[in-house]
Design a protein around this motif. Structure first.
Motif, PDB file in Angstrom:
ATOM      1  N   VAL A  99     -98.877  79.439 -41.516  1.00 55.72           N
ATOM      2  CA  VAL A  99     -99.405  78.106 -41.814  1.00 55.72           C
ATOM      3  C   VAL A  99    -100.199  77.576 -40.618  1.00 55.72           C
ATOM      4  O   VAL A  99    -101.276  76.995 -40.786  1.00 55.72           O
ATOM      5  CB  VAL A  99     -98.272  77.132 -42.209  1.00 55.72           C
ATOM      6  CG1 VAL A  99     -98.758  75.697 -42.265  1.00 55.72           C
ATOM      7  CG2 VAL A  99     -97.671  77.538 -43.551  1.00 55.72           C
ATOM      8  N   ALA A 100     -99.701  77.797 -39.413  1.00 58.78           N
ATOM      9  CA  ALA A 100    -100.427  77.361 -38.216  1.00 58.78           C
ATOM     10  C   ALA A 100    -101.760  78.096 -38.102  1.00 58.78           C
ATOM     11  O   ALA A 100    -102.779  77.494 -37.749  1.00 58.78           O
ATOM     12  CB  ALA A 100     -99.581  77.591 -36.963  1.00 58.78           C
ATOM     13  N   LEU A 101    -101.784  79.375 -38.433  1.00 59.29           N
ATOM     14  CA  LEU A 101    -103.040  80.138 -38.409  1.00 59.29           C
ATOM     15  C   LEU A 101    -104.010  79.652 -39.486  1.00 59.29           C
ATOM     16  O   LEU A 101    -105.223  79.598 -39.255  1.00 59.29           O
ATOM     17  CB  LEU A 101    -102.765  81.633 -38.562  1.00 59.29           C
ATOM     18  CG  LEU A 101    -102.079  82.289 -37.364  1.00 59.29           C
ATOM     19  CD1 LEU A 101    -101.693  83.732 -37.692  1.00 59.29           C
ATOM     20  CD2 LEU A 101    -102.973  82.228 -36.134  1.00 59.29           C
ATOM     21  N   ALA A 102    -103.481  79.284 -40.647  1.00 60.52           N
ATOM     22  CA  ALA A 102    -104.335  78.697 -41.688  1.00 60.52           C
ATOM     23  C   ALA A 102    -104.904  77.372 -41.198  1.00 60.52           C
ATOM     24  O   ALA A 102    -106.101  77.078 -41.409  1.00 60.52           O
ATOM     25  CB  ALA A 102    -103.542  78.498 -42.981  1.00 60.52           C
ATOM     26  N   GLY A 103    -104.092  76.572 -40.522  1.00 67.35           N
ATOM     27  CA  GLY A 103    -104.570  75.326 -39.935  1.00 67.35           C
ATOM     28  C   GLY A 103    -105.641  75.581 -38.880  1.00 67.35           C
ATOM     29  O   GLY A 103    -106.636  74.852 -38.797  1.00 67.35           O
ATOM     30  N   LEU A 104    -105.452  76.635 -38.092  1.00 71.87           N
ATOM     31  CA  LEU A 104    -106.451  76.996 -37.082  1.00 71.87           C
ATOM     32  C   LEU A 104    -107.782  77.366 -37.734  1.00 71.87           C
ATOM     33  O   LEU A 104    -108.842  76.958 -37.274  1.00 71.87           O
ATOM     34  CB  LEU A 104    -105.928  78.151 -36.218  1.00 71.87           C
ATOM     35  CG  LEU A 104    -106.855  78.627 -35.101  1.00 71.87           C
ATOM     36  CD1 LEU A 104    -107.081  77.506 -34.079  1.00 71.87           C
ATOM     37  CD2 LEU A 104    -106.269  79.862 -34.434  1.00 71.87           C
ATOM     38  N   SER A 105    -107.712  78.118 -38.828  1.00 73.41           N
ATOM     39  CA  SER A 105    -108.959  78.478 -39.522  1.00 73.41           C
ATOM     40  C   SER A 105    -109.632  77.242 -40.110  1.00 73.41           C
ATOM     41  O   SER A 105    -110.859  77.111 -40.055  1.00 73.41           O
ATOM     42  CB  SER A 105    -108.704  79.546 -40.596  1.00 73.41           C
ATOM     43  OG  SER A 105    -107.937  79.026 -41.644  1.00 73.41           O
ATOM     44  N   LEU A 106    -108.842  76.312 -40.653  1.00 71.42           N
ATOM     45  CA  LEU A 106    -109.419  75.052 -41.142  1.00 71.42           C
ATOM     46  C   LEU A 106    -110.054  74.269 -40.000  1.00 71.42           C
ATOM     47  O   LEU A 106    -111.133  73.683 -40.169  1.00 71.42           O
ATOM     48  CB  LEU A 106    -108.345  74.187 -41.803  1.00 71.42           C
ATOM     49  CG  LEU A 106    -108.024  74.448 -43.255  1.00 71.42           C
ATOM     50  CD1 LEU A 106    -106.821  73.619 -43.685  1.00 71.42           C
ATOM     51  CD2 LEU A 106    -109.208  74.135 -44.140  1.00 71.42           C
ATOM     52  N   ALA A 107    -109.388  74.236 -38.857  1.00 70.81           N
ATOM     53  CA  ALA A 107    -109.915  73.491 -37.714  1.00 70.81           C
ATOM     54  C   ALA A 107    -111.224  74.102 -37.221  1.00 70.81           C
ATOM     55  O   ALA A 107    -112.197  73.384 -36.990  1.00 70.81           O
ATOM     56  CB  ALA A 107    -108.872  73.446 -36.592  1.00 70.81           C
ATOM     57  N   ILE A 108    -111.258  75.412 -37.089  1.00 71.27           N
ATOM     58  CA  ILE A 108    -112.449  76.078 -36.546  1.00 71.27           C
ATOM     59  C   ILE A 108    -113.605  76.017 -37.537  1.00 71.27           C
ATOM     60  O   ILE A 108    -114.688  75.509 -37.231  1.00 71.27           O
ATOM     61  CB  ILE A 108    -112.130  77.537 -36.166  1.00 71.27           C
ATOM     62  CG1 ILE A 108    -111.189  77.564 -34.964  1.00 71.27           C
ATOM     63  CG2 ILE A 108    -113.419  78.312 -35.877  1.00 71.27           C
ATOM     64  CD1 ILE A 108    -110.622  78.937 -34.651  1.00 71.27           C
ATOM     65  N   TRP A 109    -113.390  76.545 -38.739  1.00 72.16           N
ATOM     66  CA  TRP A 109    -114.501  76.621 -39.693  1.00 72.16           C
ATOM     67  C   TRP A 109    -114.791  75.280 -40.343  1.00 72.16           C
ATOM     68  O   TRP A 109    -115.912  75.029 -40.764  1.00 72.16           O
ATOM     69  CB  TRP A 109    -114.257  77.733 -40.706  1.00 72.16           C
ATOM     70  CG  TRP A 109    -114.408  79.066 -40.040  1.00 72.16           C
ATOM     71  CD1 TRP A 109    -115.541  79.553 -39.445  1.00 72.16           C
ATOM     72  CD2 TRP A 109    -113.409  80.051 -39.851  1.00 72.16           C
ATOM     73  NE1 TRP A 109    -115.287  80.783 -38.902  1.00 72.16           N
ATOM     74  CE2 TRP A 109    -113.987  81.123 -39.136  1.00 72.16           C
ATOM     75  CE3 TRP A 109    -112.067  80.151 -40.200  1.00 72.16           C
ATOM     76  CZ2 TRP A 109    -113.285  82.260 -38.777  1.00 72.16           C
ATOM     77  CZ3 TRP A 109    -111.373  81.281 -39.851  1.00 72.16           C
ATOM     78  CH2 TRP A 109    -111.973  82.324 -39.153  1.00 72.16           C
ATOM     79  N   GLY A 110    -113.803  74.403 -40.396  1.00 76.41           N
ATOM     80  CA  GLY A 110    -114.060  73.049 -40.864  1.00 76.41           C
ATOM     81  C   GLY A 110    -114.964  72.297 -39.902  1.00 76.41           C
ATOM     82  O   GLY A 110    -115.880  71.581 -40.314  1.00 76.41           O
ATOM     83  N   THR A 111    -114.716  72.481 -38.598  1.00 74.57           N
ATOM     84  CA  THR A 111    -115.585  71.870 -37.594  1.00 74.57           C
ATOM     85  C   THR A 111    -117.004  72.417 -37.706  1.00 74.57           C
ATOM     86  O   THR A 111    -117.979  71.661 -37.643  1.00 74.57           O
ATOM     87  CB  THR A 111    -115.028  72.122 -36.173  1.00 74.57           C
ATOM     88  OG1 THR A 111    -113.725  71.552 -36.088  1.00 74.57           O
ATOM     89  CG2 THR A 111    -115.938  71.540 -35.104  1.00 74.57           C
ATOM     90  N   GLU A 112    -117.111  73.719 -37.908  1.00 69.72           N
ATOM     91  CA  GLU A 112    -118.433  74.329 -38.075  1.00 69.72           C
ATOM     92  C   GLU A 112    -119.144  73.761 -39.307  1.00 69.72           C
ATOM     93  O   GLU A 112    -120.335  73.443 -39.256  1.00 69.72           O
ATOM     94  CB  GLU A 112    -118.289  75.855 -38.205  1.00 69.72           C
ATOM     95  CG  GLU A 112    -119.602  76.579 -38.252  1.00 69.72           C
ATOM     96  CD  GLU A 112    -119.427  78.086 -38.274  1.00 69.72           C
ATOM     97  OE1 GLU A 112    -120.285  78.756 -38.883  1.00 69.72           O
ATOM     98  OE2 GLU A 112    -118.440  78.601 -37.707  1.00 69.72           O
ATOM     99  N   LEU A 113    -118.412  73.609 -40.406  1.00 69.06           N
ATOM    100  CA  LEU A 113    -118.998  73.050 -41.622  1.00 69.06           C
ATOM    101  C   LEU A 113    -119.443  71.599 -41.406  1.00 69.06           C
ATOM    102  O   LEU A 113    -120.533  71.212 -41.843  1.00 69.06           O
ATOM    103  CB  LEU A 113    -117.999  73.129 -42.778  1.00 69.06           C
ATOM    104  CG  LEU A 113    -118.467  72.632 -44.135  1.00 69.06           C
ATOM    105  CD1 LEU A 113    -119.671  73.440 -44.631  1.00 69.06           C
ATOM    106  CD2 LEU A 113    -117.330  72.696 -45.136  1.00 69.06           C
ATOM    107  N   VAL A 114    -118.633  70.820 -40.719  1.00 71.21           N
ATOM    108  CA  VAL A 114    -119.002  69.434 -40.427  1.00 71.21           C
ATOM    109  C   VAL A 114    -120.282  69.404 -39.591  1.00 71.21           C
ATOM    110  O   VAL A 114    -121.210  68.641 -39.878  1.00 71.21           O
ATOM    111  CB  VAL A 114    -117.852  68.686 -39.707  1.00 71.21           C
ATOM    112  CG1 VAL A 114    -118.321  67.348 -39.155  1.00 71.21           C
ATOM    113  CG2 VAL A 114    -116.675  68.491 -40.650  1.00 71.21           C
TER     114      VAL A 114
END
Length: 166
Positions: A99-114
């Motif tokens: 779950v923490a790794l899924a959160g990390l992927s959301l944080a990284i690629w979500g920031t890129e998408l933003v």
């Protein structure tokens, strides 16, 4: 029991749940207004659909982050219940790590998408498209922190029940 990260996780989770509830109420009101406009006024507001979609993105990701902390996210316990108690704890640690790794992927690629969409405007709202995707990295960071909290507590996803099992 002393909270390993203080009271901020509980407060932020409560805020996320409250913000999610407000978002759901606002979205429902906007959709109601859109239906009223379409069928009664014969003129549907152009901004209603985009506004409700943005609200949905926000409240779904807020609720997802809060779900990690409050443990109300979907999980299948059939395998967990089928194994001995001494195997459950490592399974739960593994789950919180994933779950923490899924959160990390959301944080990284979500920031890129933003960042990639920040310059694009939503014409009907006059807002940046990046605003719509901002909850992805925010909820990703919270998912990481909430997973770490469970691991630091030593009771990841229900170890408090282990004493009564087996």
């Amino acid at each position: 029991m002393r909270e390993p990260l203080g009271r901020w996780p509980e407060r932020s989770s409560n805020f996320m749940l409250a913000a999610g509830a407000v978002g759901l109420i606002l979205m429902t009101a906007i959709i109601g207004y859109q239906v009223f406009g379409r069928y009664v006024l014969h003129s549907s507001p152009s901004w209603a659909e985009e506004a409700s979609l943005i609200l949905m993105i926000w409240y779904v990701f807020f609720a997802a982050a809060a779900g990690v902390r409050e443990r109300f996210h979907i999980r299948i316990t059939a395998l967990e219940n089928a194994v001995p108690a001494h195997v459950r704890r490592p399974m739960r640690w593994f789950v919180h790590t994933v779950v923490a790794l899924a959160g990390l992927s959301l944080a990284i690629w979500g920031t890129e998408l933003v960042c990639l969409t920040w310059e694009h405007e939503i014409p009907t709202l006059g807002l940046s498209r990046g605003v719509a995707y901002l909850p992805l990295p925010l909820s990703g960071v919270l998912m990481i922190l909430f997973s770490i909290e469970h691991l630091l507590r030593g009771d990841p996803a229900g170890d408090e029940d282990e004493a009564s099992v087996d």
